[in-house]
Design a protein around this motif. Sequence first.
Motif, PDB file in Angstrom:
ATOM      1  N   LEU A   2     -32.077  -5.168 -25.365  1.00  0.00           N
ATOM      2  CA  LEU A   2     -32.028  -5.731 -26.714  1.00  0.00           C
ATOM      3  C   LEU A   2     -31.079  -4.896 -27.563  1.00  0.00           C
ATOM      4  O   LEU A   2     -31.163  -3.670 -27.563  1.00  0.00           O
ATOM      5  CB  LEU A   2     -33.413  -5.696 -27.352  1.00  0.00           C
ATOM      6  CG  LEU A   2     -34.514  -6.460 -26.620  1.00  0.00           C
ATOM      7  CD1 LEU A   2     -35.873  -6.088 -27.174  1.00  0.00           C
ATOM      8  CD2 LEU A   2     -34.271  -7.949 -26.724  1.00  0.00           C
ATOM      9  N   MET A   3     -30.200  -5.573 -28.295  1.00  0.00           N
ATOM     10  CA  MET A   3     -29.282  -4.890 -29.218  1.00  0.00           C
ATOM     11  C   MET A   3     -29.424  -5.555 -30.573  1.00  0.00           C
ATOM     12  O   MET A   3     -29.100  -6.733 -30.742  1.00  0.00           O
ATOM     13  CB  MET A   3     -27.848  -5.004 -28.706  1.00  0.00           C
ATOM     14  CG  MET A   3     -26.840  -4.395 -29.639  1.00  0.00           C
ATOM     15  SD  MET A   3     -27.156  -2.640 -29.852  1.00  0.00           S
ATOM     16  CE  MET A   3     -25.746  -2.167 -30.776  1.00  0.00           C
ATOM     17  N   GLN A  37     -31.082  -0.127 -30.102  1.00  0.00           N
ATOM     18  CA  GLN A  37     -31.130  -0.640 -28.737  1.00  0.00           C
ATOM     19  C   GLN A  37     -32.497  -0.365 -28.138  1.00  0.00           C
ATOM     20  O   GLN A  37     -33.117   0.659 -28.442  1.00  0.00           O
ATOM     21  CB  GLN A  37     -30.075   0.039 -27.872  1.00  0.00           C
ATOM     22  CG  GLN A  37     -28.656  -0.289 -28.264  1.00  0.00           C
ATOM     23  CD  GLN A  37     -27.658   0.353 -27.328  1.00  0.00           C
ATOM     24  OE1 GLN A  37     -27.959   0.652 -26.185  1.00  0.00           O
ATOM     25  NE2 GLN A  37     -26.456   0.567 -27.826  1.00  0.00           N
ATOM     26  N   ASN A  57     -28.400  -9.292 -29.975  1.00  0.00           N
ATOM     27  CA  ASN A  57     -27.595  -9.514 -28.773  1.00  0.00           C
ATOM     28  C   ASN A  57     -26.346 -10.335 -29.089  1.00  0.00           C
ATOM     29  O   ASN A  57     -25.968 -11.243 -28.349  1.00  0.00           O
ATOM     30  CB  ASN A  57     -28.416 -10.164 -27.663  1.00  0.00           C
ATOM     31  CG  ASN A  57     -29.485  -9.242 -27.130  1.00  0.00           C
ATOM     32  OD1 ASN A  57     -29.527  -8.064 -27.467  1.00  0.00           O
ATOM     33  ND2 ASN A  57     -30.370  -9.748 -26.307  1.00  0.00           N
ATOM     34  N   PRO A  77     -37.589  -9.099 -24.669  1.00  0.00           N
ATOM     35  CA  PRO A  77     -36.673  -9.953 -23.895  1.00  0.00           C
ATOM     36  C   PRO A  77     -37.223 -11.368 -23.704  1.00  0.00           C
ATOM     37  O   PRO A  77     -36.465 -12.329 -23.622  1.00  0.00           O
ATOM     38  CB  PRO A  77     -36.538  -9.223 -22.558  1.00  0.00           C
ATOM     39  CG  PRO A  77     -36.780  -7.785 -22.900  1.00  0.00           C
ATOM     40  CD  PRO A  77     -37.848  -7.829 -23.979  1.00  0.00           C
ATOM     41  N   VAL A  80     -36.735 -13.188 -27.403  1.00  0.00           N
ATOM     42  CA  VAL A  80     -35.514 -12.918 -28.156  1.00  0.00           C
ATOM     43  C   VAL A  80     -34.858 -14.193 -28.689  1.00  0.00           C
ATOM     44  O   VAL A  80     -34.354 -14.218 -29.812  1.00  0.00           O
ATOM     45  CB  VAL A  80     -34.517 -12.070 -27.320  1.00  0.00           C
ATOM     46  CG1 VAL A  80     -33.938 -12.874 -26.170  1.00  0.00           C
ATOM     47  CG2 VAL A  80     -33.420 -11.516 -28.202  1.00  0.00           C
ATOM     48  N   GLN A  84     -33.075 -15.771 -32.633  1.00  0.00           N
ATOM     49  CA  GLN A  84     -31.651 -16.093 -32.782  1.00  0.00           C
ATOM     50  C   GLN A  84     -31.497 -17.442 -33.453  1.00  0.00           C
ATOM     51  O   GLN A  84     -32.280 -18.362 -33.227  1.00  0.00           O
ATOM     52  CB  GLN A  84     -30.964 -16.077 -31.421  1.00  0.00           C
ATOM     53  CG  GLN A  84     -30.940 -14.685 -30.808  1.00  0.00           C
ATOM     54  CD  GLN A  84     -30.425 -14.669 -29.395  1.00  0.00           C
ATOM     55  OE1 GLN A  84     -30.665 -15.578 -28.620  1.00  0.00           O
ATOM     56  NE2 GLN A  84     -29.703 -13.607 -29.042  1.00  0.00           N
TER      57      GLN A  84
END
Length: 86
Positions: A2-3, A37, A57, A77, A80, A84
Motif C-alpha cells: 500500500l502506498m 507505505q 497506489n 490490500p 484498497v 479509490q
Amino acid sequence: PLMLEIAPTEVVWIEAIADGRRVLYALVAPEQRRAIQAREQIVLRIGDAGAFRYRLNGVDGREIGRSGEVREVRITPQNVRTFQSR
C-alpha cells in the motif's frame, strides 16, 4: 503493498499507523505532503475528513467524510479499491 500519498486542502490532524507502527502523528498543512507505505494495513485517524485528500497506489482517493468530521479508517490490500475513486 500500500502506498498512501497525503495532500490535504487545509491543515488536518492525522494519525497514521502502518503495519502496527505509528508513522505519523501531526498537523499536516496543504504544502506538507506526506507518503506512507505498508504491506498489511494502514489505519488513519483524521481530524477533518472534509479537508483530507489523498492518492492510494497512484489513484485519487474517494472522500472520507464531511468537513469537521473526525474519522477512522483501515486500509488493507483486500479493501484498497473501496478507497479509490475509480
